[in-house]
Motif scaffolding. Structure first.
Motif, PDB file in Angstrom:
ATOM      1  N   ILE A 163       0.842  -1.202   0.000  1.00 60.06           N
ATOM      2  CA  ILE A 163       0.000   0.000   0.000  1.00 60.06           C
ATOM      3  C   ILE A 163       0.872   1.244   0.000  1.00 60.06           C
ATOM      4  CG2 ILE A 163      -0.402   0.059   2.495  1.00 60.06           C
ATOM      5  CD1 ILE A 163      -3.127   0.804  -0.018  1.00 60.06           C
ATOM      6  N   SER A 164       2.012   1.229   0.705  1.00 58.43           N
ATOM      7  CA  SER A 164       2.917   2.378   0.713  1.00 58.43           C
ATOM      8  C   SER A 164       3.514   2.604  -0.668  1.00 58.43           C
ATOM      9  CB  SER A 164       4.044   2.164   1.732  1.00 58.43           C
ATOM     10  OG  SER A 164       3.525   2.046   3.018  1.00 58.43           O
ATOM     11  N   THR A 165       3.922   1.523  -1.322  1.00 57.60           N
ATOM     12  CA  THR A 165       4.475   1.618  -2.667  1.00 57.60           C
ATOM     13  C   THR A 165       3.439   2.171  -3.641  1.00 57.60           C
ATOM     14  OG1 THR A 165       5.883  -0.277  -2.211  1.00 57.60           O
ATOM     15  CG2 THR A 165       5.583   0.300  -4.520  1.00 57.60           C
ATOM     16  N   VAL A 166       2.214   1.692  -3.528  1.00 53.07           N
ATOM     17  CA  VAL A 166       1.127   2.158  -4.401  1.00 53.07           C
ATOM     18  C   VAL A 166       0.849   3.638  -4.155  1.00 53.07           C
ATOM     19  CG1 VAL A 166      -1.357   1.929  -4.841  1.00 53.07           C
ATOM     20  CG2 VAL A 166       0.082  -0.107  -4.720  1.00 53.07           C
ATOM     21  N   HIS A 167       0.789   4.047  -2.885  1.00 50.39           N
ATOM     22  CA  HIS A 167       0.570   5.470  -2.574  1.00 50.39           C
ATOM     23  C   HIS A 167       1.672   6.337  -3.180  1.00 50.39           C
ATOM     24  CE1 HIS A 167      -2.921   5.198  -0.084  1.00 50.39           C
ATOM     25  NE2 HIS A 167      -2.351   4.428   0.822  1.00 50.39           N
ATOM     26  N   ALA A 168       2.908   5.911  -3.032  1.00 49.37           N
ATOM     27  CA  ALA A 168       4.029   6.675  -3.579  1.00 49.37           C
ATOM     28  C   ALA A 168       3.911   6.798  -5.102  1.00 49.37           C
ATOM     29  CB  ALA A 168       5.351   6.023  -3.183  1.00 49.37           C
ATOM     30  N   PHE A 169       3.561   5.698  -5.753  1.00 54.22           N
ATOM     31  CA  PHE A 169       3.399   5.693  -7.212  1.00 54.22           C
ATOM     32  C   PHE A 169       2.280   6.651  -7.637  1.00 54.22           C
ATOM     33  CE2 PHE A 169       1.660   3.486 -11.083  1.00 54.22           C
ATOM     34  CZ  PHE A 169       2.763   3.692 -11.906  1.00 54.22           C
ATOM     35  N   LEU A 170       1.161   6.605  -6.923  1.00 55.20           N
ATOM     36  CA  LEU A 170       0.024   7.479  -7.244  1.00 55.20           C
ATOM     37  C   LEU A 170       0.344   8.949  -6.954  1.00 55.20           C
ATOM     38  CD1 LEU A 170      -2.751   5.135  -5.901  1.00 55.20           C
ATOM     39  CD2 LEU A 170      -2.565   5.930  -8.266  1.00 55.20           C
ATOM     40  N   ARG A 171       1.032   9.221  -5.857  1.00 51.44           N
ATOM     41  CA  ARG A 171       1.414  10.610  -5.543  1.00 51.44           C
ATOM     42  C   ARG A 171       2.334  11.168  -6.619  1.00 51.44           C
ATOM     43  NH1 ARG A 171       1.603   8.767  -0.293  1.00 51.44           N
ATOM     44  NH2 ARG A 171       3.851   8.443  -0.404  1.00 51.44           N
ATOM     45  N   GLU A 172       3.289  10.351  -7.042  1.00 53.03           N
ATOM     46  CA  GLU A 172       4.222  10.788  -8.077  1.00 53.03           C
ATOM     47  C   GLU A 172       3.494  11.079  -9.386  1.00 53.03           C
ATOM     48  OE1 GLU A 172       7.805   8.714 -10.468  1.00 53.03           O
ATOM     49  OE2 GLU A 172       8.012   8.695  -8.277  1.00 53.03           O
ATOM     50  N   ALA A 173       2.463  10.300  -9.687  1.00 53.56           N
ATOM     51  CA  ALA A 173       1.680  10.502 -10.912  1.00 53.56           C
ATOM     52  C   ALA A 173       0.720  11.682 -10.789  1.00 53.56           C
ATOM     53  CB  ALA A 173       0.899   9.240 -11.244  1.00 53.56           C
ATOM     54  N   ARG A 174       0.474  12.130  -9.558  1.00 55.20           N
ATOM     55  CA  ARG A 174      -0.412  13.272  -9.287  1.00 55.20           C
ATOM     56  C   ARG A 174      -1.817  13.065  -9.849  1.00 55.20           C
ATOM     57  NH1 ARG A 174       3.472  18.433  -9.035  1.00 55.20           N
ATOM     58  NH2 ARG A 174       5.190  17.294  -8.137  1.00 55.20           N
ATOM     59  N   VAL A 175      -2.375  11.905  -9.541  1.00 52.17           N
ATOM     60  CA  VAL A 175      -3.740  11.613  -9.949  1.00 52.17           C
ATOM     61  C   VAL A 175      -4.597  11.403  -8.703  1.00 52.17           C
ATOM     62  CG1 VAL A 175      -3.110  10.604 -12.184  1.00 52.17           C
ATOM     63  CG2 VAL A 175      -3.350   9.134 -10.184  1.00 52.17           C
ATOM     64  N   PRO A 176      -5.853  11.816  -8.759  1.00 49.03           N
ATOM     65  CA  PRO A 176      -6.726  11.587  -7.608  1.00 49.03           C
ATOM     66  C   PRO A 176      -7.133  10.116  -7.528  1.00 49.03           C
ATOM     67  CG  PRO A 176      -7.926  12.688  -9.373  1.00 49.03           C
ATOM     68  CD  PRO A 176      -6.503  12.583  -9.823  1.00 49.03           C
ATOM     69  N   TYR A 177      -7.281   9.641  -6.308  1.00 53.94           N
ATOM     70  CA  TYR A 177      -7.716   8.264  -6.072  1.00 53.94           C
ATOM     71  C   TYR A 177      -8.286   8.178  -4.668  1.00 53.94           C
ATOM     72  CZ  TYR A 177      -3.441   7.750  -3.301  1.00 53.94           C
ATOM     73  OH  TYR A 177      -2.449   7.900  -2.364  1.00 53.94           O
ATOM     74  N   THR A 178      -8.982   7.108  -4.414  1.00 57.77           N
ATOM     75  CA  THR A 178      -9.561   6.859  -3.098  1.00 57.77           C
ATOM     76  C   THR A 178      -9.107   5.488  -2.623  1.00 57.77           C
ATOM     77  OG1 THR A 178     -11.532   8.132  -3.716  1.00 57.77           O
ATOM     78  CG2 THR A 178     -11.724   6.683  -1.801  1.00 57.77           C
ATOM     79  N   VAL A 179      -8.674   5.419  -1.379  1.00 59.25           N
ATOM     80  CA  VAL A 179      -8.368   4.133  -0.768  1.00 59.25           C
ATOM     81  C   VAL A 179      -9.665   3.608  -0.170  1.00 59.25           C
ATOM     82  CG1 VAL A 179      -7.088   2.919   1.043  1.00 59.25           C
ATOM     83  CG2 VAL A 179      -5.996   4.767  -0.241  1.00 59.25           C
ATOM     84  N   VAL A 180      -9.967   2.355  -0.450  1.00 56.28           N
ATOM     85  CA  VAL A 180     -11.181   1.726   0.058  1.00 56.28           C
ATOM     86  C   VAL A 180     -10.766   0.566   0.971  1.00 56.28           C
ATOM     87  CG1 VAL A 180     -13.374   0.641  -0.562  1.00 56.28           C
ATOM     88  CG2 VAL A 180     -12.318   2.308  -2.128  1.00 56.28           C
ATOM     89  N   PRO A 181     -10.678   0.825   2.289  1.00 56.91           N
ATOM     90  CA  PRO A 181     -10.380  -0.283   3.192  1.00 56.91           C
ATOM     91  C   PRO A 181     -11.578  -1.228   3.254  1.00 56.91           C
ATOM     92  CG  PRO A 181     -10.254   1.852   4.322  1.00 56.91           C
ATOM     93  CD  PRO A 181     -10.838   2.077   2.976  1.00 56.91           C
ATOM     94  N   HIS A 182     -11.333  -2.507   3.438  1.00 57.35           N
ATOM     95  CA  HIS A 182     -12.436  -3.467   3.488  1.00 57.35           C
ATOM     96  C   HIS A 182     -12.030  -4.664   4.342  1.00 57.35           C
ATOM     97  CE1 HIS A 182     -10.419  -6.133   0.541  1.00 57.35           C
ATOM     98  NE2 HIS A 182     -10.098  -5.019  -0.104  1.00 57.35           N
ATOM     99  N   ARG A 183     -13.022  -5.491   4.663  1.00 58.15           N
ATOM    100  CA  ARG A 183     -12.724  -6.711   5.412  1.00 58.15           C
ATOM    101  C   ARG A 183     -11.819  -7.586   4.546  1.00 58.15           C
ATOM    102  NH1 ARG A 183     -15.834 -10.294   2.715  1.00 58.15           N
ATOM    103  NH2 ARG A 183     -17.889  -9.626   2.067  1.00 58.15           N
ATOM    104  N   ILE A 184     -11.043  -8.403   5.179  1.00 55.47           N
ATOM    105  CA  ILE A 184     -10.101  -9.242   4.453  1.00 55.47           C
ATOM    106  C   ILE A 184     -10.851 -10.150   3.470  1.00 55.47           C
ATOM    107  CG2 ILE A 184     -10.013 -11.103   6.156  1.00 55.47           C
ATOM    108  CD1 ILE A 184      -6.904 -11.079   5.592  1.00 55.47           C
TER     109      ILE A 184
END
Length: 169
Positions: free
Chosen positions: A4-25
């Protein structure tokens, strides 16, 4: 760094909006779709394959399988096979097995997306864990990933022999 940290970093670098959707396993694409209140046909499932020895990500709706022959034709390759769990661990060391996001550029892989997903305004997929998903606009996903879009999903039959998913022409 976790998936999730790697994905966040990738998305921040791309400067695109997104939403994290936490859910049950959840461990299958259909279960993950249900856990995030997304229709199965709108959940982007990543299937990792090797085409001519190179890893690629094939992205299909949750209730579908990858038709390897069609994928191979789309890729213009000669040989295709599915990745093993051990290969997934090696290719996605920061992700839980089976929870890799469709961010091929982050992992040095080409991404193929089935055309039915390209018809949707948003795409929802694993964020590297079996407890987190990402929701983002299709257009932003395309800018980041530059996927090859084609028809290679194989709709699965439901219990009454009807197709659960059909292409909209």
């Amino acid at each position: 760094m976790s998936g999730i940290s790697t994905v966040h970093a990738f998305l921040r670098e791309a400067r695109v909006p997104y939403t994290v959707v936490p859910h049950r396993i959840a461990f299958t694409a259909q279960e993950e779709a249900a856990a995030t209140h997304v229709r199965g046909r709108d959940w982007a499932k990543v299937v990792v394959c090797f085409i001519d020895g190179e890893p690629v990500e094939a992205v299909v709706p949750a209730p579908c399988a990858v038709n390897l022959d069609r994928l191979l034709e789309l890729a213009g390759g000669k040989a295709v096979c599915l990745a093993s769990e051990e290969e997934l661990r090696r290719l996605f060391p920061d992700c839980e097995v089976g929870a890799m996001p469709p961010f091929g550029p982050l992992y040095g892989q080409t991404v193929f997306v089935d055309a039915v997903l390209a018809l949707e305004p948003e795409i929802v997929f694993n964020a590297g864990t079996h407890r987190d998903a990402i929701r983002m606009r299709w257009t932003d996903f395309v800018k980041m990933v530059n996927p090859i879009v084609g028809r290679f999903a194989e709709p699965l039959l439901d219990h009454v022999g009807e197709y659960r998913l059909s292409y909209r022409e």
